[in-house]
Scaffold this motif. Sequence first.
Motif, mmCIF file in Angstrom:
data_model
loop_
_atom_site.group_PDB
_atom_site.id
_atom_site.type_symbol
_atom_site.label_atom_id
_atom_site.label_comp_id
_atom_site.label_asym_id
_atom_site.label_seq_id
_atom_site.Cartn_x
_atom_site.Cartn_y
_atom_site.Cartn_z
ATOM 1 N N LYS A 135 0.830 -1.206 0.000
ATOM 2 C CA LYS A 135 0.000 0.000 0.000
ATOM 3 C C LYS A 135 0.867 1.260 0.000
ATOM 4 O O LYS A 135 0.578 2.215 -0.727
ATOM 5 N N MET A 139 0.776 4.259 -2.664
ATOM 6 C CA MET A 139 0.457 5.627 -2.270
ATOM 7 C C MET A 139 1.561 6.589 -2.709
ATOM 8 O O MET A 139 1.290 7.696 -3.188
ATOM 9 N N TRP A 176 -7.901 3.484 -1.819
ATOM 10 C CA TRP A 176 -6.595 4.072 -1.527
ATOM 11 C C TRP A 176 -6.466 5.460 -2.165
ATOM 12 O O TRP A 176 -5.943 6.386 -1.547
ATOM 13 N N LEU A 180 -5.865 9.131 -0.306
ATOM 14 C CA LEU A 180 -4.807 10.051 -0.696
ATOM 15 C C LEU A 180 -5.383 11.420 -1.055
ATOM 16 O O LEU A 180 -4.828 12.464 -0.700
#
Length: 697
Positions: A135, A139, A176, A180
């Motif tokens: 992850k 990111m 995700w 962000l």
Amino acid sequence: MDYHTPAIIKKGLIVVFVSLGCTASAIGKNTTPLLPAVAVVPLKPTETQQAAGKYVTQYLLKNHYRKVPVNDSLSQQIFQRYLEHLDGSKSYFLAGEVSSLKKFYGNRIDDEFLQGKTTSGFAVYNQFLRRAKEKMRFMKATADTVRFDFTRPESLDLDRKNDPWPADRKQLQALWKKELKYQWLNMKYSEGNDKSIRTELSKTFANRLKLLNQQKPDDALQAYMYAVTTSFDPHTSYFSPDEFENFQIDLSRSLEGIGARLQMESEYTVVNEVIPGGPAFRSNLLKKSDRIIGVGQGAAGEIIDVRGWRINDVVKLIRGKKGTSVRLKIYPASQGGRGPAKIVRLLRDKVDLQEQAARKSIIERDKHKIGVITIPSFYLDFEGQKLNVNNYNSTTRDVSRILGELGTAGVDAVIVDLRDNGGGSLEEAVNVTGLFIPTGPVVQISNSSGGKMVLRDEDRRVLYNGPIAVLVNRYSASASEIFAAAIQDYGRGVIIGERTFGKGTVQSLVKLNRPFSFLSKQTELGQLKLTVAKFYRISGGSTQHKGVSPDISIPSLIDTATIGEDTYTSSLPWSTISKTFYRPVSAISQNEIGRLRQSYQTGVIKERTSREYVRDLGILNRIRKRKTVSLSEAAFKAENEELKRIEKRWMNEDDSLKEKSYYDFMLNRSADIMNDLIGIKKSGQAGSPARRMLSLN
């Protein structure tokens, strides 16, 4: 913190990017991981940690107040709690993986627990590391290249505990990206331009990835032990030897720093207690439950993102020499986890015991004087008392002196302000209660075997028997609740504010040592904070879970939906035992309380500041209750402007306002209520003054 001090601690994880997963080999030969694995050197428990696990099991089963049967039900509870705290946002793993994990581990943890093993915990944590690294790489790559469209009507669920796990990889990555985008918006609204945000986010995710590569067996053990111990109750927790060293330093309150006790909750370092007399307390800039996301040194040092850091490492950044300053980047608790971060600057210093002590002030209303006694905590110098040192620190001594001074000043009523008082010495809570009642029981304590002990005020002197109010809020806990409950049960005074925390349990610290130290180089295995008893009111009801309900409600701006014993899923239930014999003094009747309540409610409608307060509290609560936040810049900005306005009006002590904060508002309304009570008492006692201040001799 002595064992009577409330452990208002939602003991959190030591690391952040918490997730859960399973490998093909762990679940079965025919199972294939649904997401690409990232190479991780598996963490394994050390011999010392294995020994610690066995002792933790023994003490939990033999000495904890709650007698929990060890079966598949407990196994599933531990697993579910582990899952929730590792992936509470449901943003790491897919629904199919969670199902497989539950099938494989759900019913085996109890067997391992009886043996003091942590095999399942480490296996799950190792899989977490694989997914967490994946992850963070995603990111960082997205932050480096993305061009967000902030005009789209998108939203992000901030509370996903009731949402399903993503069904496939597409849903997971979409989540995700929303996370962000939310971080980007927060930074854009409070910090600067897109270029600086992109650089900062890229650096943040790179640092988090570095932290994940530095994980140790202790990180896995602490995370898993959290799930195990809090399955018994939320105030039971395990400290490794290193972690307990910091805990001891914190309790001594002697190290130079900001004067705040910190804990971990998911990826955040959270303020658990602002220590009375410390720099944070004196500044009034840092509040309980604020989330610390960055730390900077001095006036201009770079603010380092600390999300995901071990608690010990965050503490090291914050501590420093007396006279130096530190800047904390926080998400204020008052905003319910929403809105832009703000930066507070604190000057490091030692805790000033004089500022921790009870203090007085006087408020005048219609020619009446109302004395205010603020008690930040129920403190006692145990060593000084034991050695019979002259003038040792004691809440009872200080309050006795203050009552004498208020008597000399000719006050007509007294308010005991216990807001934010998290507890302290049980002995002092009993003795301070005794200053306002002739004699009698104050609190009952029940242990796990059903034994009952009654703590009494044995001193027949009453230092003050005039009108009294006790002002409380959601952070009033433990010893504060004992005092407030006793005043209420005796009919001695009126309780004003909001329902208290509801922490009615007693903890004891147990040192875990090997019995035969010559067999091992390391004898210390850590410490276990264990719930061993429960408080009960003299009327028979517990203060646990429900707390003390006010006679007249004045809500604060604290987010009561997220603060309090009833917010913990494993908190011990409210219960009753037989009442103990006591003689109510009935200094205030239910009829008088009803008249005061009606007068206050009428005043809220008529008085402008009260109407504004109720309006803004309603707006704040509506924002907090929203599970989603808009990712449209216009809507995001509008909501945060509203939050900023409310914070400026009620939480930042605007010097242009008569009532600089909601703290002032609550205290002034309490003074109005006591002024009304003085009038009621005088009208019912012709020619007799409302005050009756007795001699201290």
